[in-house]
Design an enzyme around this catalytic site. Structure first.
Site, PDB file in Angstrom:
ATOM      1  N   LYS A   1       0.991  -0.697  -0.177  1.00  0.00           N
ATOM      2  CA  LYS A   1       0.098   0.071   0.218  1.00  0.00           C
ATOM      3  C   LYS A   1       0.644   1.206   0.494  1.00  0.00           C
ATOM      4  O   LYS A   1       1.942   1.154   0.342  1.00  0.00           O
ATOM      5  CB  LYS A   1      -0.997   0.321   0.964  1.00  0.00           C
ATOM      6  CG  LYS A   1      -0.038   0.302   3.012  1.00  0.00           C
ATOM      7  CD  LYS A   1      -0.603   1.100   3.031  1.00  0.00           C
ATOM      8  CE  LYS A   1       0.644   2.057   4.223  1.00  0.00           C
ATOM      9  NZ  LYS A   1       1.565   2.897   4.426  1.00  0.00           N
TER      10      LYS A   1
ATOM     11  N   ASP B   1      -2.203  -1.278  10.052  1.00  0.00           N
ATOM     12  CA  ASP B   1      -2.561  -1.401   8.719  1.00  0.00           C
ATOM     13  C   ASP B   1      -3.376  -2.682   8.317  1.00  0.00           C
ATOM     14  O   ASP B   1      -3.937  -3.321   7.014  1.00  0.00           O
ATOM     15  CB  ASP B   1      -1.063  -1.269   8.338  1.00  0.00           C
ATOM     16  CG  ASP B   1      -0.586  -0.006   8.436  1.00  0.00           C
ATOM     17  OD1 ASP B   1      -1.307   1.536   8.019  1.00  0.00           O
ATOM     18  OD2 ASP B   1       0.396   0.504   8.226  1.00  0.00           O
TER      19      ASP B   1
END
Ligand code: C5P
Length: 315
Positions: free
Chosen positions: A11, A141
């Site tokens: 990401k 995350d």
């Protein structure tokens, strides 16, 4: 039992604002997170013993209990004791393509893949929300990495609301191989420097969160306005990391000089990325950055934004 192989995308953060302290010792964040096609491959195989073992083709990645993928398997075994008793331990093979210590959630996405993979392998049938709740116990995350795509993330980073896909865009990622930034250091240093700006009142915090949800970057993403998206990238961590690591600041300047849609450091760094409209555009940026910074320690990747998180590979 057949092995399960999964794709675990990295990401980047298109937006990262540190709003304040939380009672649990974490920071309250307002972020826009984005999956990219650069991904690790995770293969899970039942090993016929009670052991959970990690194997990785990159020696920088620890294969012990500190590996988040290992901890994800332990969490599944402790939570679903019956399934673990029935199916036994697992070998977790990680083919590492995502740079390590980069601000690209490499460890978190591996943990996300283990949760999704063991759920399938053990036939538990968890919903995405149940998987994300487990993921939040492993790292802030991990819930995003499970779902992937483009999303607003608030709270510690685990409260997610999806945004429309912008996966036609390309991205150039740049990282000095020998440089990594500790996330714990980054938060600690940020707190030392900027604690007086932290918001403590609940109503001001929720006003800030709402402001981001109706703010310009989110509107630009909703409208698919690529030029605007590029102009609105923002990351609070740049304030401390670019100062501490001048070569990261120089890399960002070199990327900015190549006419991208926009560029930014991802997470707590040190990866810097540049957004591009097409693959040609991204290839040109990568070539120009390489010419500007001929240092062989600087690694560059051209990849595309990506509309998904963890995906099973067919066998
Ligand atoms: O959640 P995760 O384990 O990935 O976070 C790593 C470290 O980053 C935490 O130990 C904490 O120091 C810091 N952190 C934080 N606030 C967040 C997320 C992470 O302070 N929202």
């Amino acid at each position: 039992m057949r092995p399960y192989s999964l794709i675990a995308p990295a990401k980047i953060n298109l937006y990262l604002e540190i709003l304040g302290d939380r009672p649990d010792g974490y920071h309250e964040l307002a972020m826009v997170m984005q999956s990219v096609a650069l991904a690790d491959q995770i293969t899970l195989r039942a090993n016929g013993t009670p052991r959970i073992q990690v194997f990785c083709d990159n020696p920088e990645v620890p294969a012990d209990q500190t590996n988040l993928a290992y901890r994800a398997a332990v969490l599944m075994a402790e939570t679903y004791v019956e399934a673990y008793r029935q199916y036994g331990g697992v070998d977790i093979r990680i083919e590492k393509r995502i740079p390590v210590g980069a601000g690209l959630a490499g460890g978190s996405t591996n943990a996300a893949a283990v949760l999704v993979g063991l759920d399938l392998m053990w036939g538990i049938g968890l919903t995405q929300i149940e998987l994300q709740d487990l993921g939040a116990q492993l790292g802030s995350d991990v819930p995003f990495c499970i779902a992937g795509g483009t999303a607003i993330a608030t709270g510690r980073g685990e409260v997610l609301s999806p945004l429309p896909n912008i996966d036609s865009l390309y991205v150039v990622l740049g990282k000095y191989q020998s440089l990594s930034v500790s996330t714990v250091w980054a938060y600690k240093t940020y707190r030392q420097r900027f604690e007086e700006t932290y918001i403590r009142e609940g109503d001001r915090l929720s006003a800030k969160r709402n402001a981001m949800k109706s703010g310009s970057l989110v509107s630009a993403i909703n409208q698919g306005d690529h030029a605007q998206i590029g102009g609105l990238l923002y990351n609070d961590f740049e304030k401390i990391v670019l100062e501490e690591y001048p070569q990261v600041a120089a890399l960002k300047s070199a990327m900015a000089a190549c006419d991208p849609l926009g560029c930014l450091m991802s997470g707590s760094g040190p990866t810097v990325f540049a957004l591009a409209e097409t693959q040609d555009h991204a290839d040109r940026i990568a070539a120009d950055v390489r010419t500007a910074i001929p240092d062989r320690d600087l690694k560059l990747w051209v990849t595309q934004l990506c509309a998904h998180g963890i995906q099973m590979l067919p066998h």
